[in-house]
Design an enzyme around this catalytic site. Structure first.
Site, short mmCIF file in Angstrom:
data_model
loop_
_atom_site.label_atom_id
_atom_site.label_comp_id
_atom_site.label_asym_id
_atom_site.label_seq_id
_atom_site.Cartn_x
_atom_site.Cartn_y
_atom_site.Cartn_z
N HIS A 350 -14.70 -12.49 -43.90
CA HIS A 350 -13.84 -13.08 -42.86
C HIS A 350 -13.26 -12.08 -41.89
O HIS A 350 -12.40 -12.44 -41.08
CB HIS A 350 -12.67 -13.84 -43.50
N LYS A 536 -0.78 -18.20 -33.84
CA LYS A 536 -1.65 -17.53 -34.81
C LYS A 536 -0.86 -16.36 -35.38
O LYS A 536 0.23 -16.06 -34.90
CB LYS A 536 -2.93 -17.02 -34.13
N LYS A 542 -5.30 -9.70 -31.58
CA LYS A 542 -5.22 -11.04 -31.01
C LYS A 542 -4.56 -11.04 -29.63
O LYS A 542 -4.60 -12.01 -28.91
CB LYS A 542 -4.45 -11.97 -31.97
N THR A 643 -9.93 -20.60 -35.90
CA THR A 643 -10.06 -22.03 -36.21
C THR A 643 -9.02 -22.82 -35.43
O THR A 643 -9.21 -24.00 -35.15
CB THR A 643 -9.90 -22.30 -37.72
N LYS A 647 -9.00 -26.61 -33.39
CA LYS A 647 -7.98 -27.66 -33.53
C LYS A 647 -7.41 -28.03 -32.15
O LYS A 647 -7.17 -29.20 -31.84
CB LYS A 647 -6.84 -27.19 -34.45
C1 26R Z 1 -6.81 -6.86 -47.56
C2 26R Z 1 -5.74 -7.85 -47.37
C3 26R Z 1 -4.38 -7.32 -47.07
C4 26R Z 1 -6.10 -8.94 -46.41
C5 26R Z 1 -6.91 -8.72 -45.35
C6 26R Z 1 -7.24 -9.76 -44.52
C7 26R Z 1 -5.60 -10.20 -46.66
C8 26R Z 1 -5.93 -11.25 -45.82
C9 26R Z 1 -6.75 -11.05 -44.75
C10 26R Z 1 -7.02 -12.22 -43.88
C11 26R Z 1 -8.32 -12.29 -43.18
C12 26R Z 1 -9.49 -12.05 -44.06
C13 26R Z 1 -8.39 -13.60 -42.41
O1 26R Z 1 -7.55 -14.46 -42.51
N1 26R Z 1 -9.42 -13.72 -41.61
C14 26R Z 1 -9.56 -14.86 -40.72
O2 26R Z 1 -10.42 -15.79 -41.35
C15 26R Z 1 -10.55 -16.95 -40.58
C16 26R Z 1 -11.37 -17.94 -41.38
O3 26R Z 1 -12.68 -17.51 -41.47
C17 26R Z 1 -11.16 -16.65 -39.23
O4 26R Z 1 -11.21 -17.82 -38.48
C18 26R Z 1 -10.34 -15.60 -38.50
O5 26R Z 1 -10.98 -15.22 -37.32
C19 26R Z 1 -10.14 -14.40 -39.40
O6 26R Z 1 -9.24 -13.47 -38.81
#
Ligand code: 26R
Length: 795
Positions: A350, A536, A542, A643, A647
């Site tokens: 992701h 967001k 972003k 996403t 929406k």
């Molecule tokens: C390593 C840890 C601290 C951590 C890293 C990243 C924890 C959470 C994340 C969140 C990331 C992976 C995330 O939310 N990514 C988002 O995923 C969405 C669903 O696929 C995408 O639409 C979005 O673009 C993306 O930033």
């Protein structure tokens, strides 16, 4: 239905000794939550029996985050009893919407990844596919954000207080998780066995949240694990008067499921995070294997009957945990265990932001999970050997799972899964061509794409009942059942009365949001103004800062160049990770701009800035239907998908965006005339950063940038941080706001002009709604079902 209302009355009598006339709102809330839950549990019983009988393949969705949103309205809606319950309550003097307000948002996630997991649970259940989600029952979800003097402050979110009524405790399915200690090899008559000694046991208690589907018999479950100490408290210490020491081990054990990590930006090597990850993956895997064994008396067919989906790398310890269980508990050989393992796991990536790709240092990891470490290390040894054997000119520097004493979790997932996917076409291409290019070479066909999708029943059906009702009457198709049929709306593109009706609905939603804004910020906003929305997580990539810079530009033009723009309301809502200083500075900047404008009667006629605190699912449900403009302005190549963009489109907002993530697919769906695109492409961004980006050159060479930034400095009053942010833009600007500024400005001007042509804008909005079908989570999950999981509906 009759039985449902009877059940409410009966619950109030039995639980509180109250008739409905004397009940409080709180009691009604509790009654509705419990009765709905139990009704779903009963449906679940029949569904699970059919599933067991059919012996079909199941999906287990592992995710550290699920942003479920409020459950009560969703469940009543899905059960098709919302209006009856509403009437019954109003006959008795209650307003259902006020009861809904009592429910807290279960904030068991940070942002996109967590909300996606919940959208998928909803969509799969509505389509009757067998899926179980696994995660942690965080006692405190994502923090509550309060803005104080423009700065974000974080407060604990004690959601279980009122949220617990949706959960079912399954005491019979507790499992034990082992940490620390030592492993020893032991020769027995059956050969070499692993003995695990001196470990610290922790108990995982299961709690189930029922997931309902729309007009279906299916009910799936989200299983949440809560940690507790294995032995209770130490009575001997207590008797000696050592009260706090006596409960110490209990407190340590419970700390594992205490708190959701509010970080989505970088991966600080926190011991507790490793423990959380192993805690929930081990508990889940133990349960999956046990259930499977009970049903089939063997694990040989595990991969035929089970898919385990890993939502980003956070649950990647599932992989060595399955190896451990197969070898240490069921006596499989390495080769046999590995054969099962690599057919069982599928992984979704992701993010390509380097700082969010998880890595753990061996020194930190090994003592906590000694056995798991040896397994990862062995997977790596065999992988590296295999690479050398196939003789490909492979780059182990890049691909090795353990490198420079760090364990790279994405590499572990890629090596051990049969499928790896990105979440938009662009993102998946970048994974193949760039981030994981060497892996793509040695594993042809393993990398695929599934563009994200959203639960349109929540984001349109429930969040925007006015629009839903209108479209239902107009189109006479059940687009709530099948969103692709919403494209029939295109037939009405030239029908002015339809365009007017859509505009009127948008106005209703704007009025509702304006009331919320008034109540929560004291600001009065003009509902005839353009509602320009950026909602967001707060992240530099972003580029909320780019948006802010445009507002500063408008302010300057109104104030000093007699610009009289079409009125606009800029609406922001965003949480910043608590340790992310720059993100918090950007919030402060936006709040300062808001304040300055509000104090200036000349300027506030034209523009207003609203920062709504505590962004969460239920707030998004209020903002999205009211939006005219959807700001999707990330630096190209950085947003995996997005996403929120989907929406907002579904609710008729027009996208102002870069060619990034799923914006590219929105552009393809609506065509170039129905979207506002600006800025560098992802290749141009790469080229520019390779050549060396110097924001100062943009500042020096563009008078509009220079004037805007210089003006920004004049706004600094000591308490604000305009100077600080101006310095940052001119000297660093890591996400190239200045490089994209002029092109952004141009599209902003075009938006202003287009908006005033009400028919044209209305037509563009209609085209967006009509083409949003492909962004339904029904479509996205169907792709997972067919291309990756190979599962069937439960009939
Ligand atoms: C390593 C840890 C601290 C951590 C890293 C990243 C924890 C959470 C994340 C969140 C990331 C992976 C995330 O939310 N990514 C988002 O995923 C969405 C669903 O696929 C995408 O639409 C979005 O673009 C993306 O930033």
């Amino acid at each position: 239905m009759d039985s449902f209302t009877k059940a409410i009355k009966r619950y109030l009598e039995k639980r509180f000794g109250n008739s409905i006339e004397d009940a409080s709102e709180r009691q009604i809330y509790q009654a509705l939550m419990v009765i709905t839950r139990d009704k779903l549990a009963e449906k679940r019983y029949h569904y699970i029996n059919k599933l067991k009988e059919s012996e079909q393949k199941r999906v287990y969705y592992m995710s550290m985050e699920f942003l479920v949103g409020k459950t009560l309205r969703n469940n009543l809606y899905n059960l098709g009893i919302e209006s009856e319950v509403k009437n019954f309550l109003s006959e008795n003097g209650f307003v259902l919407d006020k009861i809904y307000d009592i429910e807290p948002d279960p904030g068991l996630g940070n942002g996109g990844l967590g909300r996606l997991a919940s959208c998928y649970m909803d969509a799969l259940t509505s389509q009757e596919y067998p899926i179980t989600g696994f995660s942690i029952l965080y006692e405190f979800g994502i923090f509550k954000q309060v803005i104080s003097n423009g700065w974000q402050q974080e407060f604990p979110d004690n959601w279980l207080d009122l949220g617990k009524y949706g959960l079912i405790y399954r005491s019979d399915e507790e499992v034990e998780i082992k940490f620390y200690g030592e492993t020893k090899e032991q020769w027995t008559s059956d050969g070499l066995r692993i003995k695990y000694e001196d470990y610290t046991p922790i108990i995982a208690e299961p709690y189930d949240l029922m997931i309902s589907g729309y007009e279906t018999d299916a009910v799936n479950v989200l299983r949440l694990w809560k940690s507790k100490a294995s032995g209770g408290f130490n009575m001997r210490l207590f008797e000696q008067g050592e009260y706090s020491k006596s409960v110490e081990s209990k407190a340590i054990a419970e700390s594992i499921s205490k708190l959701l990590y509010p970080a989505d930006d970088n991966n600080k090597g926190k011991e507790l995070r490793i423990k959380q990850q192993y805690f929930f993956t081990s508990a889940s895997l133990q349960q999956i294997v046990k259930m499977h064994y009970k049903a089939y008396n063997t694990l040989d067919n595990l991969a035929e009957k089970v898919v385990i989906h890993i939502n980003d790398t956070h649950p990647s310890l599932c992989i060595p945990e399955l190896m451990r269980i197969l070898m240490d508990e069921y006596e499989y050989s390495w080769d046999k265990a590995w054969e099962i393992t690599i057919k069982t796991f599928a992984y979704t990536n992701h993010t390509i932001m380097a700082e969010a790709l998880e890595k753990w240092s061996v020194d930190l990891f090994r003592p906590i999970l000694p056995r798991i470490y040896t397994i990862i290390s062995e997977i790596n040894n065999r992988f590296c050997k295999w690479c050398k054997d196939i003789g490909a000119s492979v780059d182990l520097e890049e691909m090795s799972i353990i490198h420079n004493d760090m364990i790279r979790m994405a590499n572990l997932c890629i090596v051990s899964s049969y499928s790896v996917n990105g979440v938009s076409k662009l993102h998946s291409d970048i994974l193949k061509k760039d981030t994981f290019k060497s892996f793509n070479r040695i594993y042809p066909g393993k990398f695929t794409n599934v563009t994200n999708g959203i639960a349109h029943r929540r984001w349109l059906g429930q969040a925007n009942p006015e629009l839903t009702k209108y479209l239902n009457e107009l189109l006479e198709v059940d687009f709530i059942k099948d969103l692709s049929s919403i494209e029939n709306l295109l037939e009405y593109k030239s029908d002015e009365s339809v365009i007017n009706n859509l505009e009127n609905i948008k106005k209703i939603k704007k009025v509702q949001l304006a009331e919320y804004i008034k109540k929560n910020t004291g600001l009065t906003v003009d509902t005839n103004s353009i509602f320009d929305v950026q909602i967001k997580r707060l992240h530099e990539y972003k580029r909320q800062l780019l948006n802010a810079l445009h507002i500063i530009y408008l302010y300057k033009e109104i104030k000093y160049n007699a610009l009289k723009p079409y009125p606009r309301t800029f609406i922001f809502s965003a949480k910043a990770s608590s340790g992310y200083v720059m993100a918090k500075n950007i919030i402060k900047l936006i709040c300062s701009i808001s304040e300055i404008i509000e104090m200036d009667p000349e300027v506030r006629k034209y523009i207003k800035v609203v920062f709504l605190e505590d962004y969460r699912v239920s707030l998004a449900e209020k903002i999205i239907p009211a939006a005219d403009v959807s700001e999707q302005i990330s630096q190209a190549g950085k947003e995996a998908s997005g996403t929120g963009n989907m929406k907002l489109m579904l609710n008729g907002a027009l996208t102002l965006g870069t060619m990034d993530g799923a914006n590219v697919e929105i552009y393809n769906a609506v065509g170039k005339d129905n979207i506002f695109i600006f800025g560098l492409s992802s290749e141009e961004v790469s080229d520019l950063s390779e050549r060396g980006y110097r924001s100062e050159e943009f500042y020096q060479n563009s008078s509009v940038i220079k004037e805007t930034i210089d003006f920004m400095r004049t706004l600094d009053n000591g308490d604000s941080n305009f100077n600080y942010m101006a310095d940052y833009l001119v000297s660093r600007d890591p996400y190239m706001c200045l490089a994209d500024f002029e092109s952004y400005l141009e599209q902003q001007k075009l938006i202003e002009k287009t908006y005033q042509d009400r028919i044209k804008w209305g037509q563009m909005s209609l085209v967006n709604i009509a083409n949003s079908g492909i962004f339904s989570a029904d479509r996205a999950t169907s792709e997972y079902v067919k291309e990756i999981w190979n599962i069937k509906k439960v009939k």
